[in-house]
Design an enzyme around this catalytic site. Structure first.
Site, PDB file in Angstrom:
ATOM      1  N   HIS A 273       0.811  -1.218   0.000  1.00 38.76           N
ATOM      2  CA  HIS A 273       0.000   0.000   0.000  1.00 38.76           C
ATOM      3  C   HIS A 273       0.841   1.262   0.000  1.00 38.76           C
ATOM      4  CE1 HIS A 273       1.134  -0.833   4.094  1.00 38.76           C
ATOM      5  NE2 HIS A 273       0.745   0.356   4.482  1.00 38.76           N
ATOM      6  N   CYS A 274       2.166   1.146  -0.020  1.00 40.32           N
ATOM      7  CA  CYS A 274       3.017   2.340   0.105  1.00 40.32           C
ATOM      8  C   CYS A 274       3.935   2.560  -1.095  1.00 40.32           C
ATOM      9  CB  CYS A 274       3.855   2.251   1.383  1.00 40.32           C
ATOM     10  SG  CYS A 274       2.921   2.566   2.893  1.00 40.32           S
ATOM     11  N   ILE A 275       4.902   1.673  -1.271  1.00 37.96           N
ATOM     12  CA  ILE A 275       5.997   1.947  -2.206  1.00 37.96           C
ATOM     13  C   ILE A 275       5.533   2.113  -3.658  1.00 37.96           C
ATOM     14  CG2 ILE A 275       8.222   1.121  -3.075  1.00 37.96           C
ATOM     15  CD1 ILE A 275       8.659  -0.204  -0.374  1.00 37.96           C
TER      16      ILE A 275
END
Length: 436
Positions: A273-275
């Site tokens: 969900h981030c990178i």
């Protein structure tokens, strides 16, 4: 009334009540962290099924045990609801909702905006609102603050707004919300002070910064740093393969340097969900200001290519063994975006699986965290996880280790598989084990 002093009194007398909006991989662990410190905590979410499960102590996150939730419910420090009216009765609201990208890779703030619209009717003077969702620099000041001010509140005097980015690392046994240093920026100095009070008894180390923009940018830099460095290693992987050099041996040797080098390892790409998402929040903002973020764009291209690279490597290995890939059976090990977790968001293992299905190649998967194939935005399959037995492994022409869960029996995999593509460096190359 001096709202700042009143908030201090509630913290110091342990009379604070906190509502955390969003019971996902960030919000639920944070709720438990507050509750474990004997702070009255409410978990709020619009998903009725999720809330109903939580209220009977049933966790939807593999790493969080049911007993952990039940204990805090029984101790009366934790409750769950879908009713936004609960906001009237709390002192602090922490927003932990998703911030995805749309199809054009532009920020989608709909979850934040919808949350704020639902909260607004119930907000009152003296409260603090903390946004933890990852977003572009300026969101708190330009989006959140104006909406709150519509209520007639004076930010920094009778209502307080902070930005404090989440730093969750699912599956990491060494770090949790309590011991991960927490960055805090406020819309005003008073807001920041209140933010520190909110978190000081829950988080071991707080890192105050000068503004919400700085805090927002800090989170983006952390993930852009990872994205760019992972892409560098992923770009080198095919090159070193052509040069017959083991990239893992190179990385491990370089990592012995006690300064100036941080090891990153190759992969099927970057997921979660981030990178794969956060860097585009900055590149979008940069375009608004007339700047280009070349590193971010290039890193994305390299990482996006990796599932195709693994697919092509599999085809190449099968051809070298006189096999035609279109008639082969393929087994992918691990569809989580990283090992030892039950989260498949933006998983590159799934992107790899999709490449095989698009070519009408028989492909299955095995993952202890997913008995059934998870529903994703881009792929809906009615597959079930294959048990890793001798009888099953020998039926596949090639096995691809995409996510190296520790629970896999690697001795069995190595012994019984016909051919193996290892994208993780878990196994040593041999006549039937190939790196990709």
């Amino acid at each position: 009334m001096n709202y700042k002093e009143n908030f201090f009194k509630k913290v110091n007398s342990n009379d604070l009540k906190v509502c955390i909006l969003g019971m996902g991989y960030v919000g639920l662990p944070l709720s438990l962290t507050f509750a474990e410190k004997k702070i009255k905590t409410v978990g709020l979410d619009i998903d009725k099924n999720k809330i109903n499960s939580l209220n009977i102590g049933k966790s939807h996150i593999n790493q969080i045990k049911n007993e952990t939730i039940k204990n805090q419910i029984n101790n009366n420090f934790l409750e769950f609801t879908t009713n936004f009216e609960i906001i009237k009765n709390v002192d602090a609201i922490i927003i932990c909702v998703p911030t995805p990208l749309n199809k054009l890779k532009k920020p989608d703030l709909s979850y934040i905006n919808n949350s704020l619209e639902s909260l607004l009717p119930f907000l009152k003077k003296g409260q603090v609102l903390s946004l933890e969702s990852t977003t572009y620099p300026g969101t708190t000041d330009e989006v959140v603050k104006p909406l709150i001010e519509k209520k007639g509140f004076i930010i920094g005097k009778d209502f307080f707004i902070v930005y404090s980015p989440e730093r969750e690392d699912p599956g990491n046994q060494n770090y949790n919300p309590k011991n991960i240093p927490k960055v805090i920026g406020g819309c005003t100095q008073s807001c920041r002070t209140i933010g520190i009070e909110l978190y000081k008894n829950v988080i071991q180390t707080l890192i105050p910064v000068s503004s919400t923009k700085t805090a927002e940018m800090t989170k983006l830099l952390e993930n852009i740093h990872r994205s760019v460095n992972i892409s560098l290693i992923n770009e080198l992987k095919p090159l070193l393969d052509k040069m017959d050099i083991d990239i893992y041996e190179v990385i491990n040797a370089a990592a012995t340097k006690p300064f100036g080098f941080v090891p990153y390892y190759p992969s099927v790409g970057v997921g979660g969900h981030c990178i794969p998402i956060d860097p585009f929040y900055l590149s979008w903002k940069a375009r608004k200001l007339g700047f280009k973020t070349n590193f971010i764009d290039l890193a994305d291209k390299v990482n996006e290519y990796m599932p195709l690279y693994v697919f092509n490597k599999s085809k190449e290995v099968l051809l070298s063994k006189k096999k035609i890939i279109e008639t082969c059976k393929v087994l992918i090990l691990g569809i989580s975006y990283k090992k030892n977790i039950d989260d498949a968001r933006e998983s590159c293992s799934i992107k790899l699986l999709k490449l095989f299905t698009e070519k009408n190649i028989k492909v299955h998967y095995s993952d202890p965290y997913f008995d059934n194939f998870p529903i994703t935005r881009n792929l809906k399959l009615t597959l079930k996880s294959i048990s890793l037995t001798k009888e099953n492994l020998v039926t596949y022409d090639i096995v691809i280790i995409a996510t190296d869960h520790d629970s896999f029996d690697y001795a069995l995999i190595e012994q019984e598989s016909n051919l193996i593509i290892d994208t993780t460096g878990r196994l040593k190359p041999s006549k039937k084990i190939f790196r990709a």
